[in-house]
Design an enzyme around this catalytic site. Structure first.
Site, mmCIF file in Angstrom:
data_model
loop_
_atom_site.group_PDB
_atom_site.id
_atom_site.type_symbol
_atom_site.label_atom_id
_atom_site.label_comp_id
_atom_site.label_asym_id
_atom_site.label_seq_id
_atom_site.Cartn_x
_atom_site.Cartn_y
_atom_site.Cartn_z
ATOM 1 N N GLN A 76 0.848 -1.201 0.000
ATOM 2 C CA GLN A 76 0.000 0.000 0.000
ATOM 3 C C GLN A 76 0.885 1.253 0.000
ATOM 4 O OE1 GLN A 76 -3.173 0.924 -0.216
ATOM 5 N NE2 GLN A 76 -4.084 -1.118 -0.389
ATOM 6 N N SER A 77 1.947 1.227 -0.762
ATOM 7 C CA SER A 77 2.951 2.288 -0.696
ATOM 8 C C SER A 77 2.456 3.647 -1.203
ATOM 9 C CB SER A 77 4.175 1.858 -1.509
ATOM 10 O OG SER A 77 5.043 2.943 -1.699
ATOM 11 N N ASN A 78 2.548 4.652 -0.328
ATOM 12 C CA ASN A 78 2.271 6.034 -0.746
ATOM 13 C C ASN A 78 3.366 6.522 -1.678
ATOM 14 O OD1 ASN A 78 -0.006 6.535 1.144
ATOM 15 N ND2 ASN A 78 1.593 6.194 2.673
ATOM 16 N N CYS A 80 5.046 4.767 -3.845
ATOM 17 C CA CYS A 80 4.787 4.246 -5.192
ATOM 18 C C CYS A 80 3.670 5.042 -5.868
ATOM 19 C CB CYS A 80 4.428 2.763 -5.142
ATOM 20 S SG CYS A 80 5.858 1.703 -4.803
#
Ligand SMILES: *Cc1c(COP(=O)(O)O)cnc(C)c1O
Length: 332
Positions: A76-78, A80
């Site tokens: 759930q990378s911000n 990325c």
């Protein structure tokens, strides 16, 4: 420090707001005055701290003739999401490699940031097992894309290298000018501490200007000793990069590791309480993985009397609220 000499794309639109949080401060006993720097409102799809770093990283990529960005992050990378967002704006391809730090946590149909990866048209998403050599995975992909005639540029996880951290050296300067104009004397600053670029850059900016404003980091994954060493190493390298002559003292790096809970991205009761309290007092959304746990740390430090009565404490809101929608059950 002359940060103007570094290539930068100009993704920021002026300074992000610094807001007082009177209702939140009151809910915590009213003995400390809490303020918030709204980096969640930075430009780029759904905002957040990575925009400051990418402003410098993508400028470097373009100087090197890149047409493709490769980066990595958690499922759930911000980081990325924002890297993809700026790559789209620049007309560049963007490939993501996601590290499944919690086994079985990647779901193609997941909400939150994952949904936005698809929405913005990511070129490819690959999933690597937790603990993988992410740089090695990205280098392999880069070789493959080069063979296809592309010119890829790798941005490390969180954009936490000296180029990215320079964005937070600039933030330290920005906020000192704002505080001066607001006639607001801040006694202490609290920031989330993850891949370390935000914390390290902020410390370099505060030390390099002799601000005297201490910065505390709240860990989201590692133990205190490991995180402090990571931040100190990157701060030292970043200081050299931006031309700060004096050494960054180890004492300038302070981390608290009591709010990680069972591990990175895993919910804690204190995170849920902090997210709900800030939303219901100030209408500001945090996230479950970073700013929520960091705020849980600040809440606990205030309650424990860590800050002197009457002091002014500034929290850096690094963003991340899209991840809330991947954690609905946690908050219901
Ligand atoms: C990446 C991130 C952080 C941590 O910043 P680092 O520079 O990686 O330490 C904090 N909050 C949010 C919302 C993030 O996405």
């Amino acid at each position: 420090m002359n940060l103007s000499k570094f290539p930068r794309r100009g993704y920021l639109q002026g300074s992000t707001p610094i807001e007082a949080m009177p209702a939140f401060s009151k809910a915590l006993g009213g003995k400390v005055n809490l303020y918030i720097k709204r980096d969640d409102l930075l430009p780029g799809c759904a905002g957040g701290n990575k925009t400051r770093k990418l402003d410098f990283c993508i400028a470097d990529a373009l100087e090197k003739g890149a047409d493709t960005i490769i980066t990595c992050g958690a499922v759930q990378s911000n980081h990325c999401r924002l890297t993809l967002s700026w790559a789209v704006k620049e007309g560049m391809d963007c490939h993501l490699i996601l590290e499944e730090r919690v086994k079985g946590s990647y779901k193609e149909e997941a909400s939150g940031n994952n949904f936005l990866f698809q929405m913005m048209g990511v070129k490819s998403v690959a999933v690597a097992a937790g603990g993988s050599d992410m740089m090695g995975e990205m280098e392999k992909l880069a070789e493959k894309l080069k063979a296809e005639g592309k010119n890829p540029y790798i941005i490390p996880g969180g954009a936490s290298n000296t180029i990215g951290a320079t964005g937070y050296v600039a933030c330290a300067q920005e906020l000192q000018q704002q505080l001066f104009e607001m006639k607001l004397n801040i006694d202490h600053m609290v920031v989330p501490s993850g891949s370390a670029g935000t914390h390290a850059g902020m410390v370099v900016g505060m030390v390099g200007t002799n601000s005297g404003i201490p910065v505390s980091g709240i860990n989201v994954s590692r133990t205190k000793d490991v995180q402090e060493a990571l931040v100190h190493k990157l701060a030292t390298e970043t200081a050299a990069h931006v031309g700060v002559k004096e050494a960054i003292p180890a004492e300038a790096i302070t981390c608290f590791d009591g709010y990680v809970g069972p591990g990175y991205s895993l919910p804690t009761e204190s995170m849920v309480e902090a997210v709900k309290l800030l939303a219901s007092t100030e209408s500001i959304l945090l996230d479950p993985v970073y700013s929520g746990k960091a705020m849980a740390g600040l809440v606990d430090l205030v309650r424990k009397g860590h800050f002197e009565e009457g002091s002014n404490v500034l929290f850096l809101h690094t963003g991340g609220s899209p991840a809330l929608y991947a954690y609905l059950d946690t908050f219901r």
